[in-house]
Motif scaffolding. Structure first.
Motif, PDB file in Angstrom:
ATOM      1  N   TRP A   1      -4.793   2.902   8.345  1.00 14.77           N
ATOM      2  CA  TRP A   1      -5.671   2.428   9.435  1.00 14.77           C
ATOM      3  C   TRP A   1      -6.658   1.389   8.921  1.00 14.77           C
ATOM      4  N   LEU A   2      -7.307   1.698   7.783  1.00 13.19           N
ATOM      5  CA  LEU A   2      -8.275   0.758   7.217  1.00 13.19           C
ATOM      6  C   LEU A   2      -7.581  -0.535   6.776  1.00 13.19           C
ATOM      7  N   ASP A   3      -6.361  -0.402   6.251  1.00  5.99           N
ATOM      8  CA  ASP A   3      -5.611  -1.592   5.825  1.00  5.99           C
ATOM      9  C   ASP A   3      -5.324  -2.490   7.035  1.00  5.99           C
ATOM     10  N   GLU A   4      -4.943  -1.876   8.150  1.00  7.78           N
ATOM     11  CA  GLU A   4      -4.671  -2.675   9.351  1.00  7.78           C
ATOM     12  C   GLU A   4      -5.926  -3.392   9.833  1.00  7.78           C
ATOM     13  N   LEU A   5      -7.073  -2.667   9.801  1.00  9.97           N
ATOM     14  CA  LEU A   5      -8.332  -3.283  10.230  1.00  9.97           C
ATOM     15  C   LEU A   5      -8.685  -4.470   9.327  1.00  9.97           C
ATOM     16  N   ALA A   6      -8.460  -4.280   8.007  1.00 13.50           N
ATOM     17  CA  ALA A   6      -8.792  -5.343   7.058  1.00 13.50           C
ATOM     18  C   ALA A   6      -7.876  -6.549   7.253  1.00 13.50           C
ATOM     19  N   GLN A   7      -6.595  -6.294   7.416  1.00 13.06           N
ATOM     20  CA  GLN A   7      -5.654  -7.403   7.599  1.00 13.06           C
ATOM     21  C   GLN A   7      -5.919  -8.160   8.907  1.00 13.06           C
TER      22      GLN A   7
ATOM     23  N   THR B   1     -11.622  -6.626  -2.783  1.00  9.38           N
ATOM     24  CA  THR B   1     -10.806  -6.377  -1.587  1.00  9.38           C
ATOM     25  C   THR B   1     -11.707  -5.796  -0.490  1.00  9.38           C
ATOM     26  N   PRO B   2     -11.269  -5.875   0.777  1.00  9.02           N
ATOM     27  CA  PRO B   2     -12.111  -5.353   1.872  1.00  9.02           C
ATOM     28  C   PRO B   2     -12.437  -3.868   1.732  1.00  9.02           C
ATOM     29  N   VAL B   3     -11.489  -3.091   1.188  1.00 10.29           N
ATOM     30  CA  VAL B   3     -11.711  -1.647   1.098  1.00 10.29           C
ATOM     31  C   VAL B   3     -11.806  -1.256  -0.370  1.00 10.29           C
ATOM     32  N   THR B   4     -12.878  -0.454  -0.690  1.00 13.46           N
ATOM     33  CA  THR B   4     -13.076   0.038  -2.056  1.00 13.46           C
ATOM     34  C   THR B   4     -13.070   1.556  -2.017  1.00 13.46           C
TER      35      THR B   4
ATOM     36  N   MET C   1     -10.804  13.751  -5.844  1.00 13.93           N
ATOM     37  CA  MET C   1      -9.357  13.707  -6.077  1.00 13.93           C
ATOM     38  C   MET C   1      -9.073  14.192  -7.494  1.00 13.93           C
ATOM     39  N   LYS C   2      -7.825  14.585  -7.700  1.00 16.85           N
ATOM     40  CA  LYS C   2      -7.431  15.009  -9.042  1.00 16.85           C
ATOM     41  C   LYS C   2      -7.307  13.829  -9.989  1.00 16.85           C
ATOM     42  N   LYS C   3      -6.849  12.695  -9.431  1.00 18.19           N
ATOM     43  CA  LYS C   3      -6.702  11.483 -10.244  1.00 18.19           C
ATOM     44  C   LYS C   3      -6.770  10.267  -9.337  1.00 18.19           C
ATOM     45  N   LYS C   4      -6.912   9.135  -9.938  1.00 18.74           N
ATOM     46  CA  LYS C   4      -6.981   7.877  -9.204  1.00 18.74           C
ATOM     47  C   LYS C   4      -5.617   7.582  -8.578  1.00 18.74           C
ATOM     48  N   PRO C   5      -5.612   7.175  -7.276  1.00 14.00           N
ATOM     49  CA  PRO C   5      -4.339   6.869  -6.618  1.00 14.00           C
ATOM     50  C   PRO C   5      -3.589   5.748  -7.365  1.00 14.00           C
ATOM     51  N   ALA C   6      -2.292   5.918  -7.482  1.00 15.06           N
ATOM     52  CA  ALA C   6      -1.502   4.936  -8.252  1.00 15.06           C
ATOM     53  C   ALA C   6      -1.086   3.749  -7.415  1.00 15.06           C
ATOM     54  N   SER C   7      -0.828   3.969  -6.120  1.00 22.35           N
ATOM     55  CA  SER C   7      -0.294   2.884  -5.297  1.00 22.35           C
ATOM     56  C   SER C   7      -1.097   2.789  -4.009  1.00 22.35           C
ATOM     57  N   LEU C   8      -1.673   1.594  -3.806  1.00 22.49           N
ATOM     58  CA  LEU C   8      -2.481   1.353  -2.612  1.00 22.49           C
ATOM     59  C   LEU C   8      -2.146  -0.016  -2.042  1.00 22.49           C
TER      60      LEU C   8
END
Length: 617
Positions: A566-572, A23-26, A585-592
């Motif tokens: 913001w990054l999602d809009e730039l990628a789209q 994906t564009p953003v990692t 972070m405390k844990k990996k984000p669940a929903s992106l």
């Protein structure tokens, strides 16, 4: 530049990393010390060849993970693979110049104003063409063509160097204007109408006064010459008089002893006859061989007699200081010398015998001495008679010695004449200056006007090359793309609007307000957002559309969400090909969003979702 894969082995704390960027953003997240920063440093090292934590290649061994001999990092972008091997330093790197500014978002803010300006010129591809700028100076701004040509070599070194050269030339011309105007300080309005003061004496009168001063100088100089000649003659006369008096004194001393010399010569002649008779008898065969007095004593006696003769014909003796000491001061010595001569005559005859007993050689010596004494006496008498004749001649001529001339009045006269001469010379200098002022006034006015013109022409060039002139116009061109992009991002993201002004200051306004805040006064999270927006603008304008953002955990949860959207809009919108975000972070984000993929890092390795879930459980 789209990053498709990242592979890292044994680079600092990144032990084994393999990431596929679908994906564009990692998003790369983990706890503190998990190896996130090591991954970011490895990506930068592979892409640019620039190590973040060491400055020398010989220190690359420090970048290898513990208990390993080597490490590497590889970033794949399409068909290209960029890499670095440590500690050897071998690898293949990208030559895209903007990469450091999108891999380290804060780098632009760390530049000084000159480097920011230069960087933006390059980013916006605003070229500084020397010939075009010179043409603009001459054609559009009507600057002097010759002066523009003179600063052209400096223009190749940049606007500051050329502007300084023109300003220095203006300063030099101002100094010459000040000298020409008699110490006046240049000012634009003053120089436009400046003329020298009119002299206090008009030209005709000044010329007459100057001629009068010069006439008096010539007259007084002639008087000084005459008085100087008189003084020289007086000194010569006094010297001659002194010599004449001394010569007369010598003649008088010599002539005064004439009678004494004659009496002595008479005695010496008689004694000489007696000695000649005695010698004759001895040579005739006298049998008496008794010794005569020692010849040395006879010589001493004769010398004493000669000294007494000298005392008889002279007044005295001159000492080292030229003072005459008369013989009367030596009466005791002269008396003793006479007694010695008498004693010699009475006692120094051969013992037990008279003349026949003396040695012939002694009498011959005495005879020789006496002959010398007679000869000397005759000579001294001739000299004394000559001196007497000269004195008689001087007396007949009436020459009793020249009188001494008093030279002090002549010296005083010359001193007074020199004082007058100096006063007239002062007047001559004064009126010559006034005449020169009248003669040169028109020339001074013309020269001052010419220098004023030079100053204005140099200042025009200096102003045109100052930051508010041509460079400012070019800078506006360079600033427009990045400020337009920053404005667009402000609308689309956090309502924090950064601006880069013509002085290269970075400022920001918040929530659409009008209060401008300098970058240094922004909070840490605000500075982070400004840095991210500037890095994205550079990425977009340069066309590489790649971005790396570290430490996004400085943002609160609300701003983190804003960053993600913001990054999602730039990628789209196709304005961002690759973006890698790092944060604690405390844990990996669940929903992106679908444009973003998250990876969890622990102990320098990527942890699969099921492993992380097991640990969480």
């Amino acid at each position: 530049m789209k990053i498709s894969a990242i592979n890292i082995e044994n680079y600092l704390s990144a032990k084994s990393i393999a990431i596929e960027c679908h994906t564009p953003v990692t998003l790369i997240a983990g706890h503190n010390g998990s190896g996130k920063s090591s991954i970011r440093d490895a990506i930068q090292h592979a892409l640019t060849g620039e190590a973040s934590r060491v400055s020398l290649k010989k220190e690359y061994s420090l970048l290898v993970s513990d208990e390993h001999d080597s490490g590497f990092a590889e970033v794949v972008t399409g068909e290209n693979k960029f890499s670095i091997v440590v500690p050897s330093g071998k690898g293949n790197h990208s030559e895209i110049p903007v990469l450091p500014y999108v891999l380290e978002a804060q780098r632009f803010a760390q530049l000084d104003e000159n480097k920011r300006r230069s960087y933006l010129f390059g980013l916006s591809q605003v070229s500084i063409n020397t010939d075009k700028i010179c043409k603009q100076l001459i054609d559009d701004l009507k600057c002097n063509a010759d002066k523009v040509e003179r600063i052209k070599p400096m223009l190749r070194a940049g606007f500051p160097a050329a502007q300084k050269s023109a300003a220095d030339s203006a300063k030099e011309a101002k100094g010459e204007w000040k000298s020409t105007t008699g110490g006046q300080t240049w000012g634009k309005d003053k120089a436009e109408t400046w003329t020298p003061d009119v002299p206090e004496v008009d030209a005709d009168k000044a010329i007459k006064l100057l001629d009068n001063a010069r006439s008096n100088i010539a007259e007084i100089q002639e008087k000084i010459n005459i008085a100087t000649e008189k003084l020289g003659a007086a000194r010569q006369s006094n010297s001659t008089a002194a010599n004449s008096a001394g010569e007369r004194e010598k003649l008088e001393a010599r002539a005064g002893g004439l009678e004494r010399l004659k009496a002595k010569l008479e005695l010496d002649t008689k004694e000489l006859a007696e000695l000649e008779e005695k010698v004759s008898k001895l040579k005739a065969g006298s049998a008496n061989k008794s010794a005569l007095p020692h010849p040395l004593m006879a010589s001493f006696c004769e010398v004493t007699k000669e000294m007494l003769s000298v005392a008889d014909i002279t007044k005295g003796v001159i000492d080292a200081d030229g003072v005459v000491n008369e013989w009367s001061e030596f009466e005791d010595l002269i008396g003793r010398m006479k007694k010695c001569v008498a004693d010699y005559s009475e006692h120094c005859k051969p013992a037990g015998s008279t003349e026949p007993g003396a040695k012939l050689t002694d009498y011959e010596n005495s005879l020789r001495v006496m002959k010398n004494s007679v000869t000397n006496g005759e000579r001294d008498i001739a000299l004394a008679e000559d001196a007497k004749a000269k004195l008689e001649q001087l007396d007949k001529s009436g020459d009793t010695g020249s009188s001494v001339i008093d030279i002090e009045p002549l010296q005083a006269e010359i001193k007074e004449l020199n004082n007058q001469l100096n006063q007239w010379r002062t007047d001559e200098q004064k009126y010559k200056g006034i005449v020169d002022q009248h003669s040169n006034r028109a020339l001074v006015i013309d020269k001052a006007k010419s220098l004023h013109k030079d100053i204005m022409e140099w200042l025009a060039i200096a102003d045109a090359l100052s930051p508010s002139g041509i460079p400012g116009e070019l800078l506006k061109t360079a600033l427009k793309p990045i400020n337009d992009r920053l404005k667009s991002n402000a609308i689309a993201s956090w309502m924090l609007h950064p601006v880069i002004d013509s002085e290269m200051n970075i400022t920001a306004t918040k929530d659409g307000g009008s209060f401008v805040i300098p970058y240094a006064l922004l909070s840490e999270s605000e500075q982070w957002r400004v840095d991210a927006m500037i890095a994205e603008a550079i990425s977009y304008i340069s066309g590489i559309k790649t971005l790396v953002l570290d430490r996004f955990d400085v943002l609160d949860l609300g701003n983190r969400s804003s960053l993600i959207y913001w990054l999602d809009e730039l990628a789209q919108a196709g304005e961002l090909d690759s973006c890698i975000i790092f944060g604690t972070m405390k844990k990996k984000p669940a929903s992106l969003p679908e444009t973003i993929t998250a990876y969890w890092v622990e102990n320098g390795e990527i942890v699969a979702d099921d492993e992380q879930n097991q640990e969480a459980a």
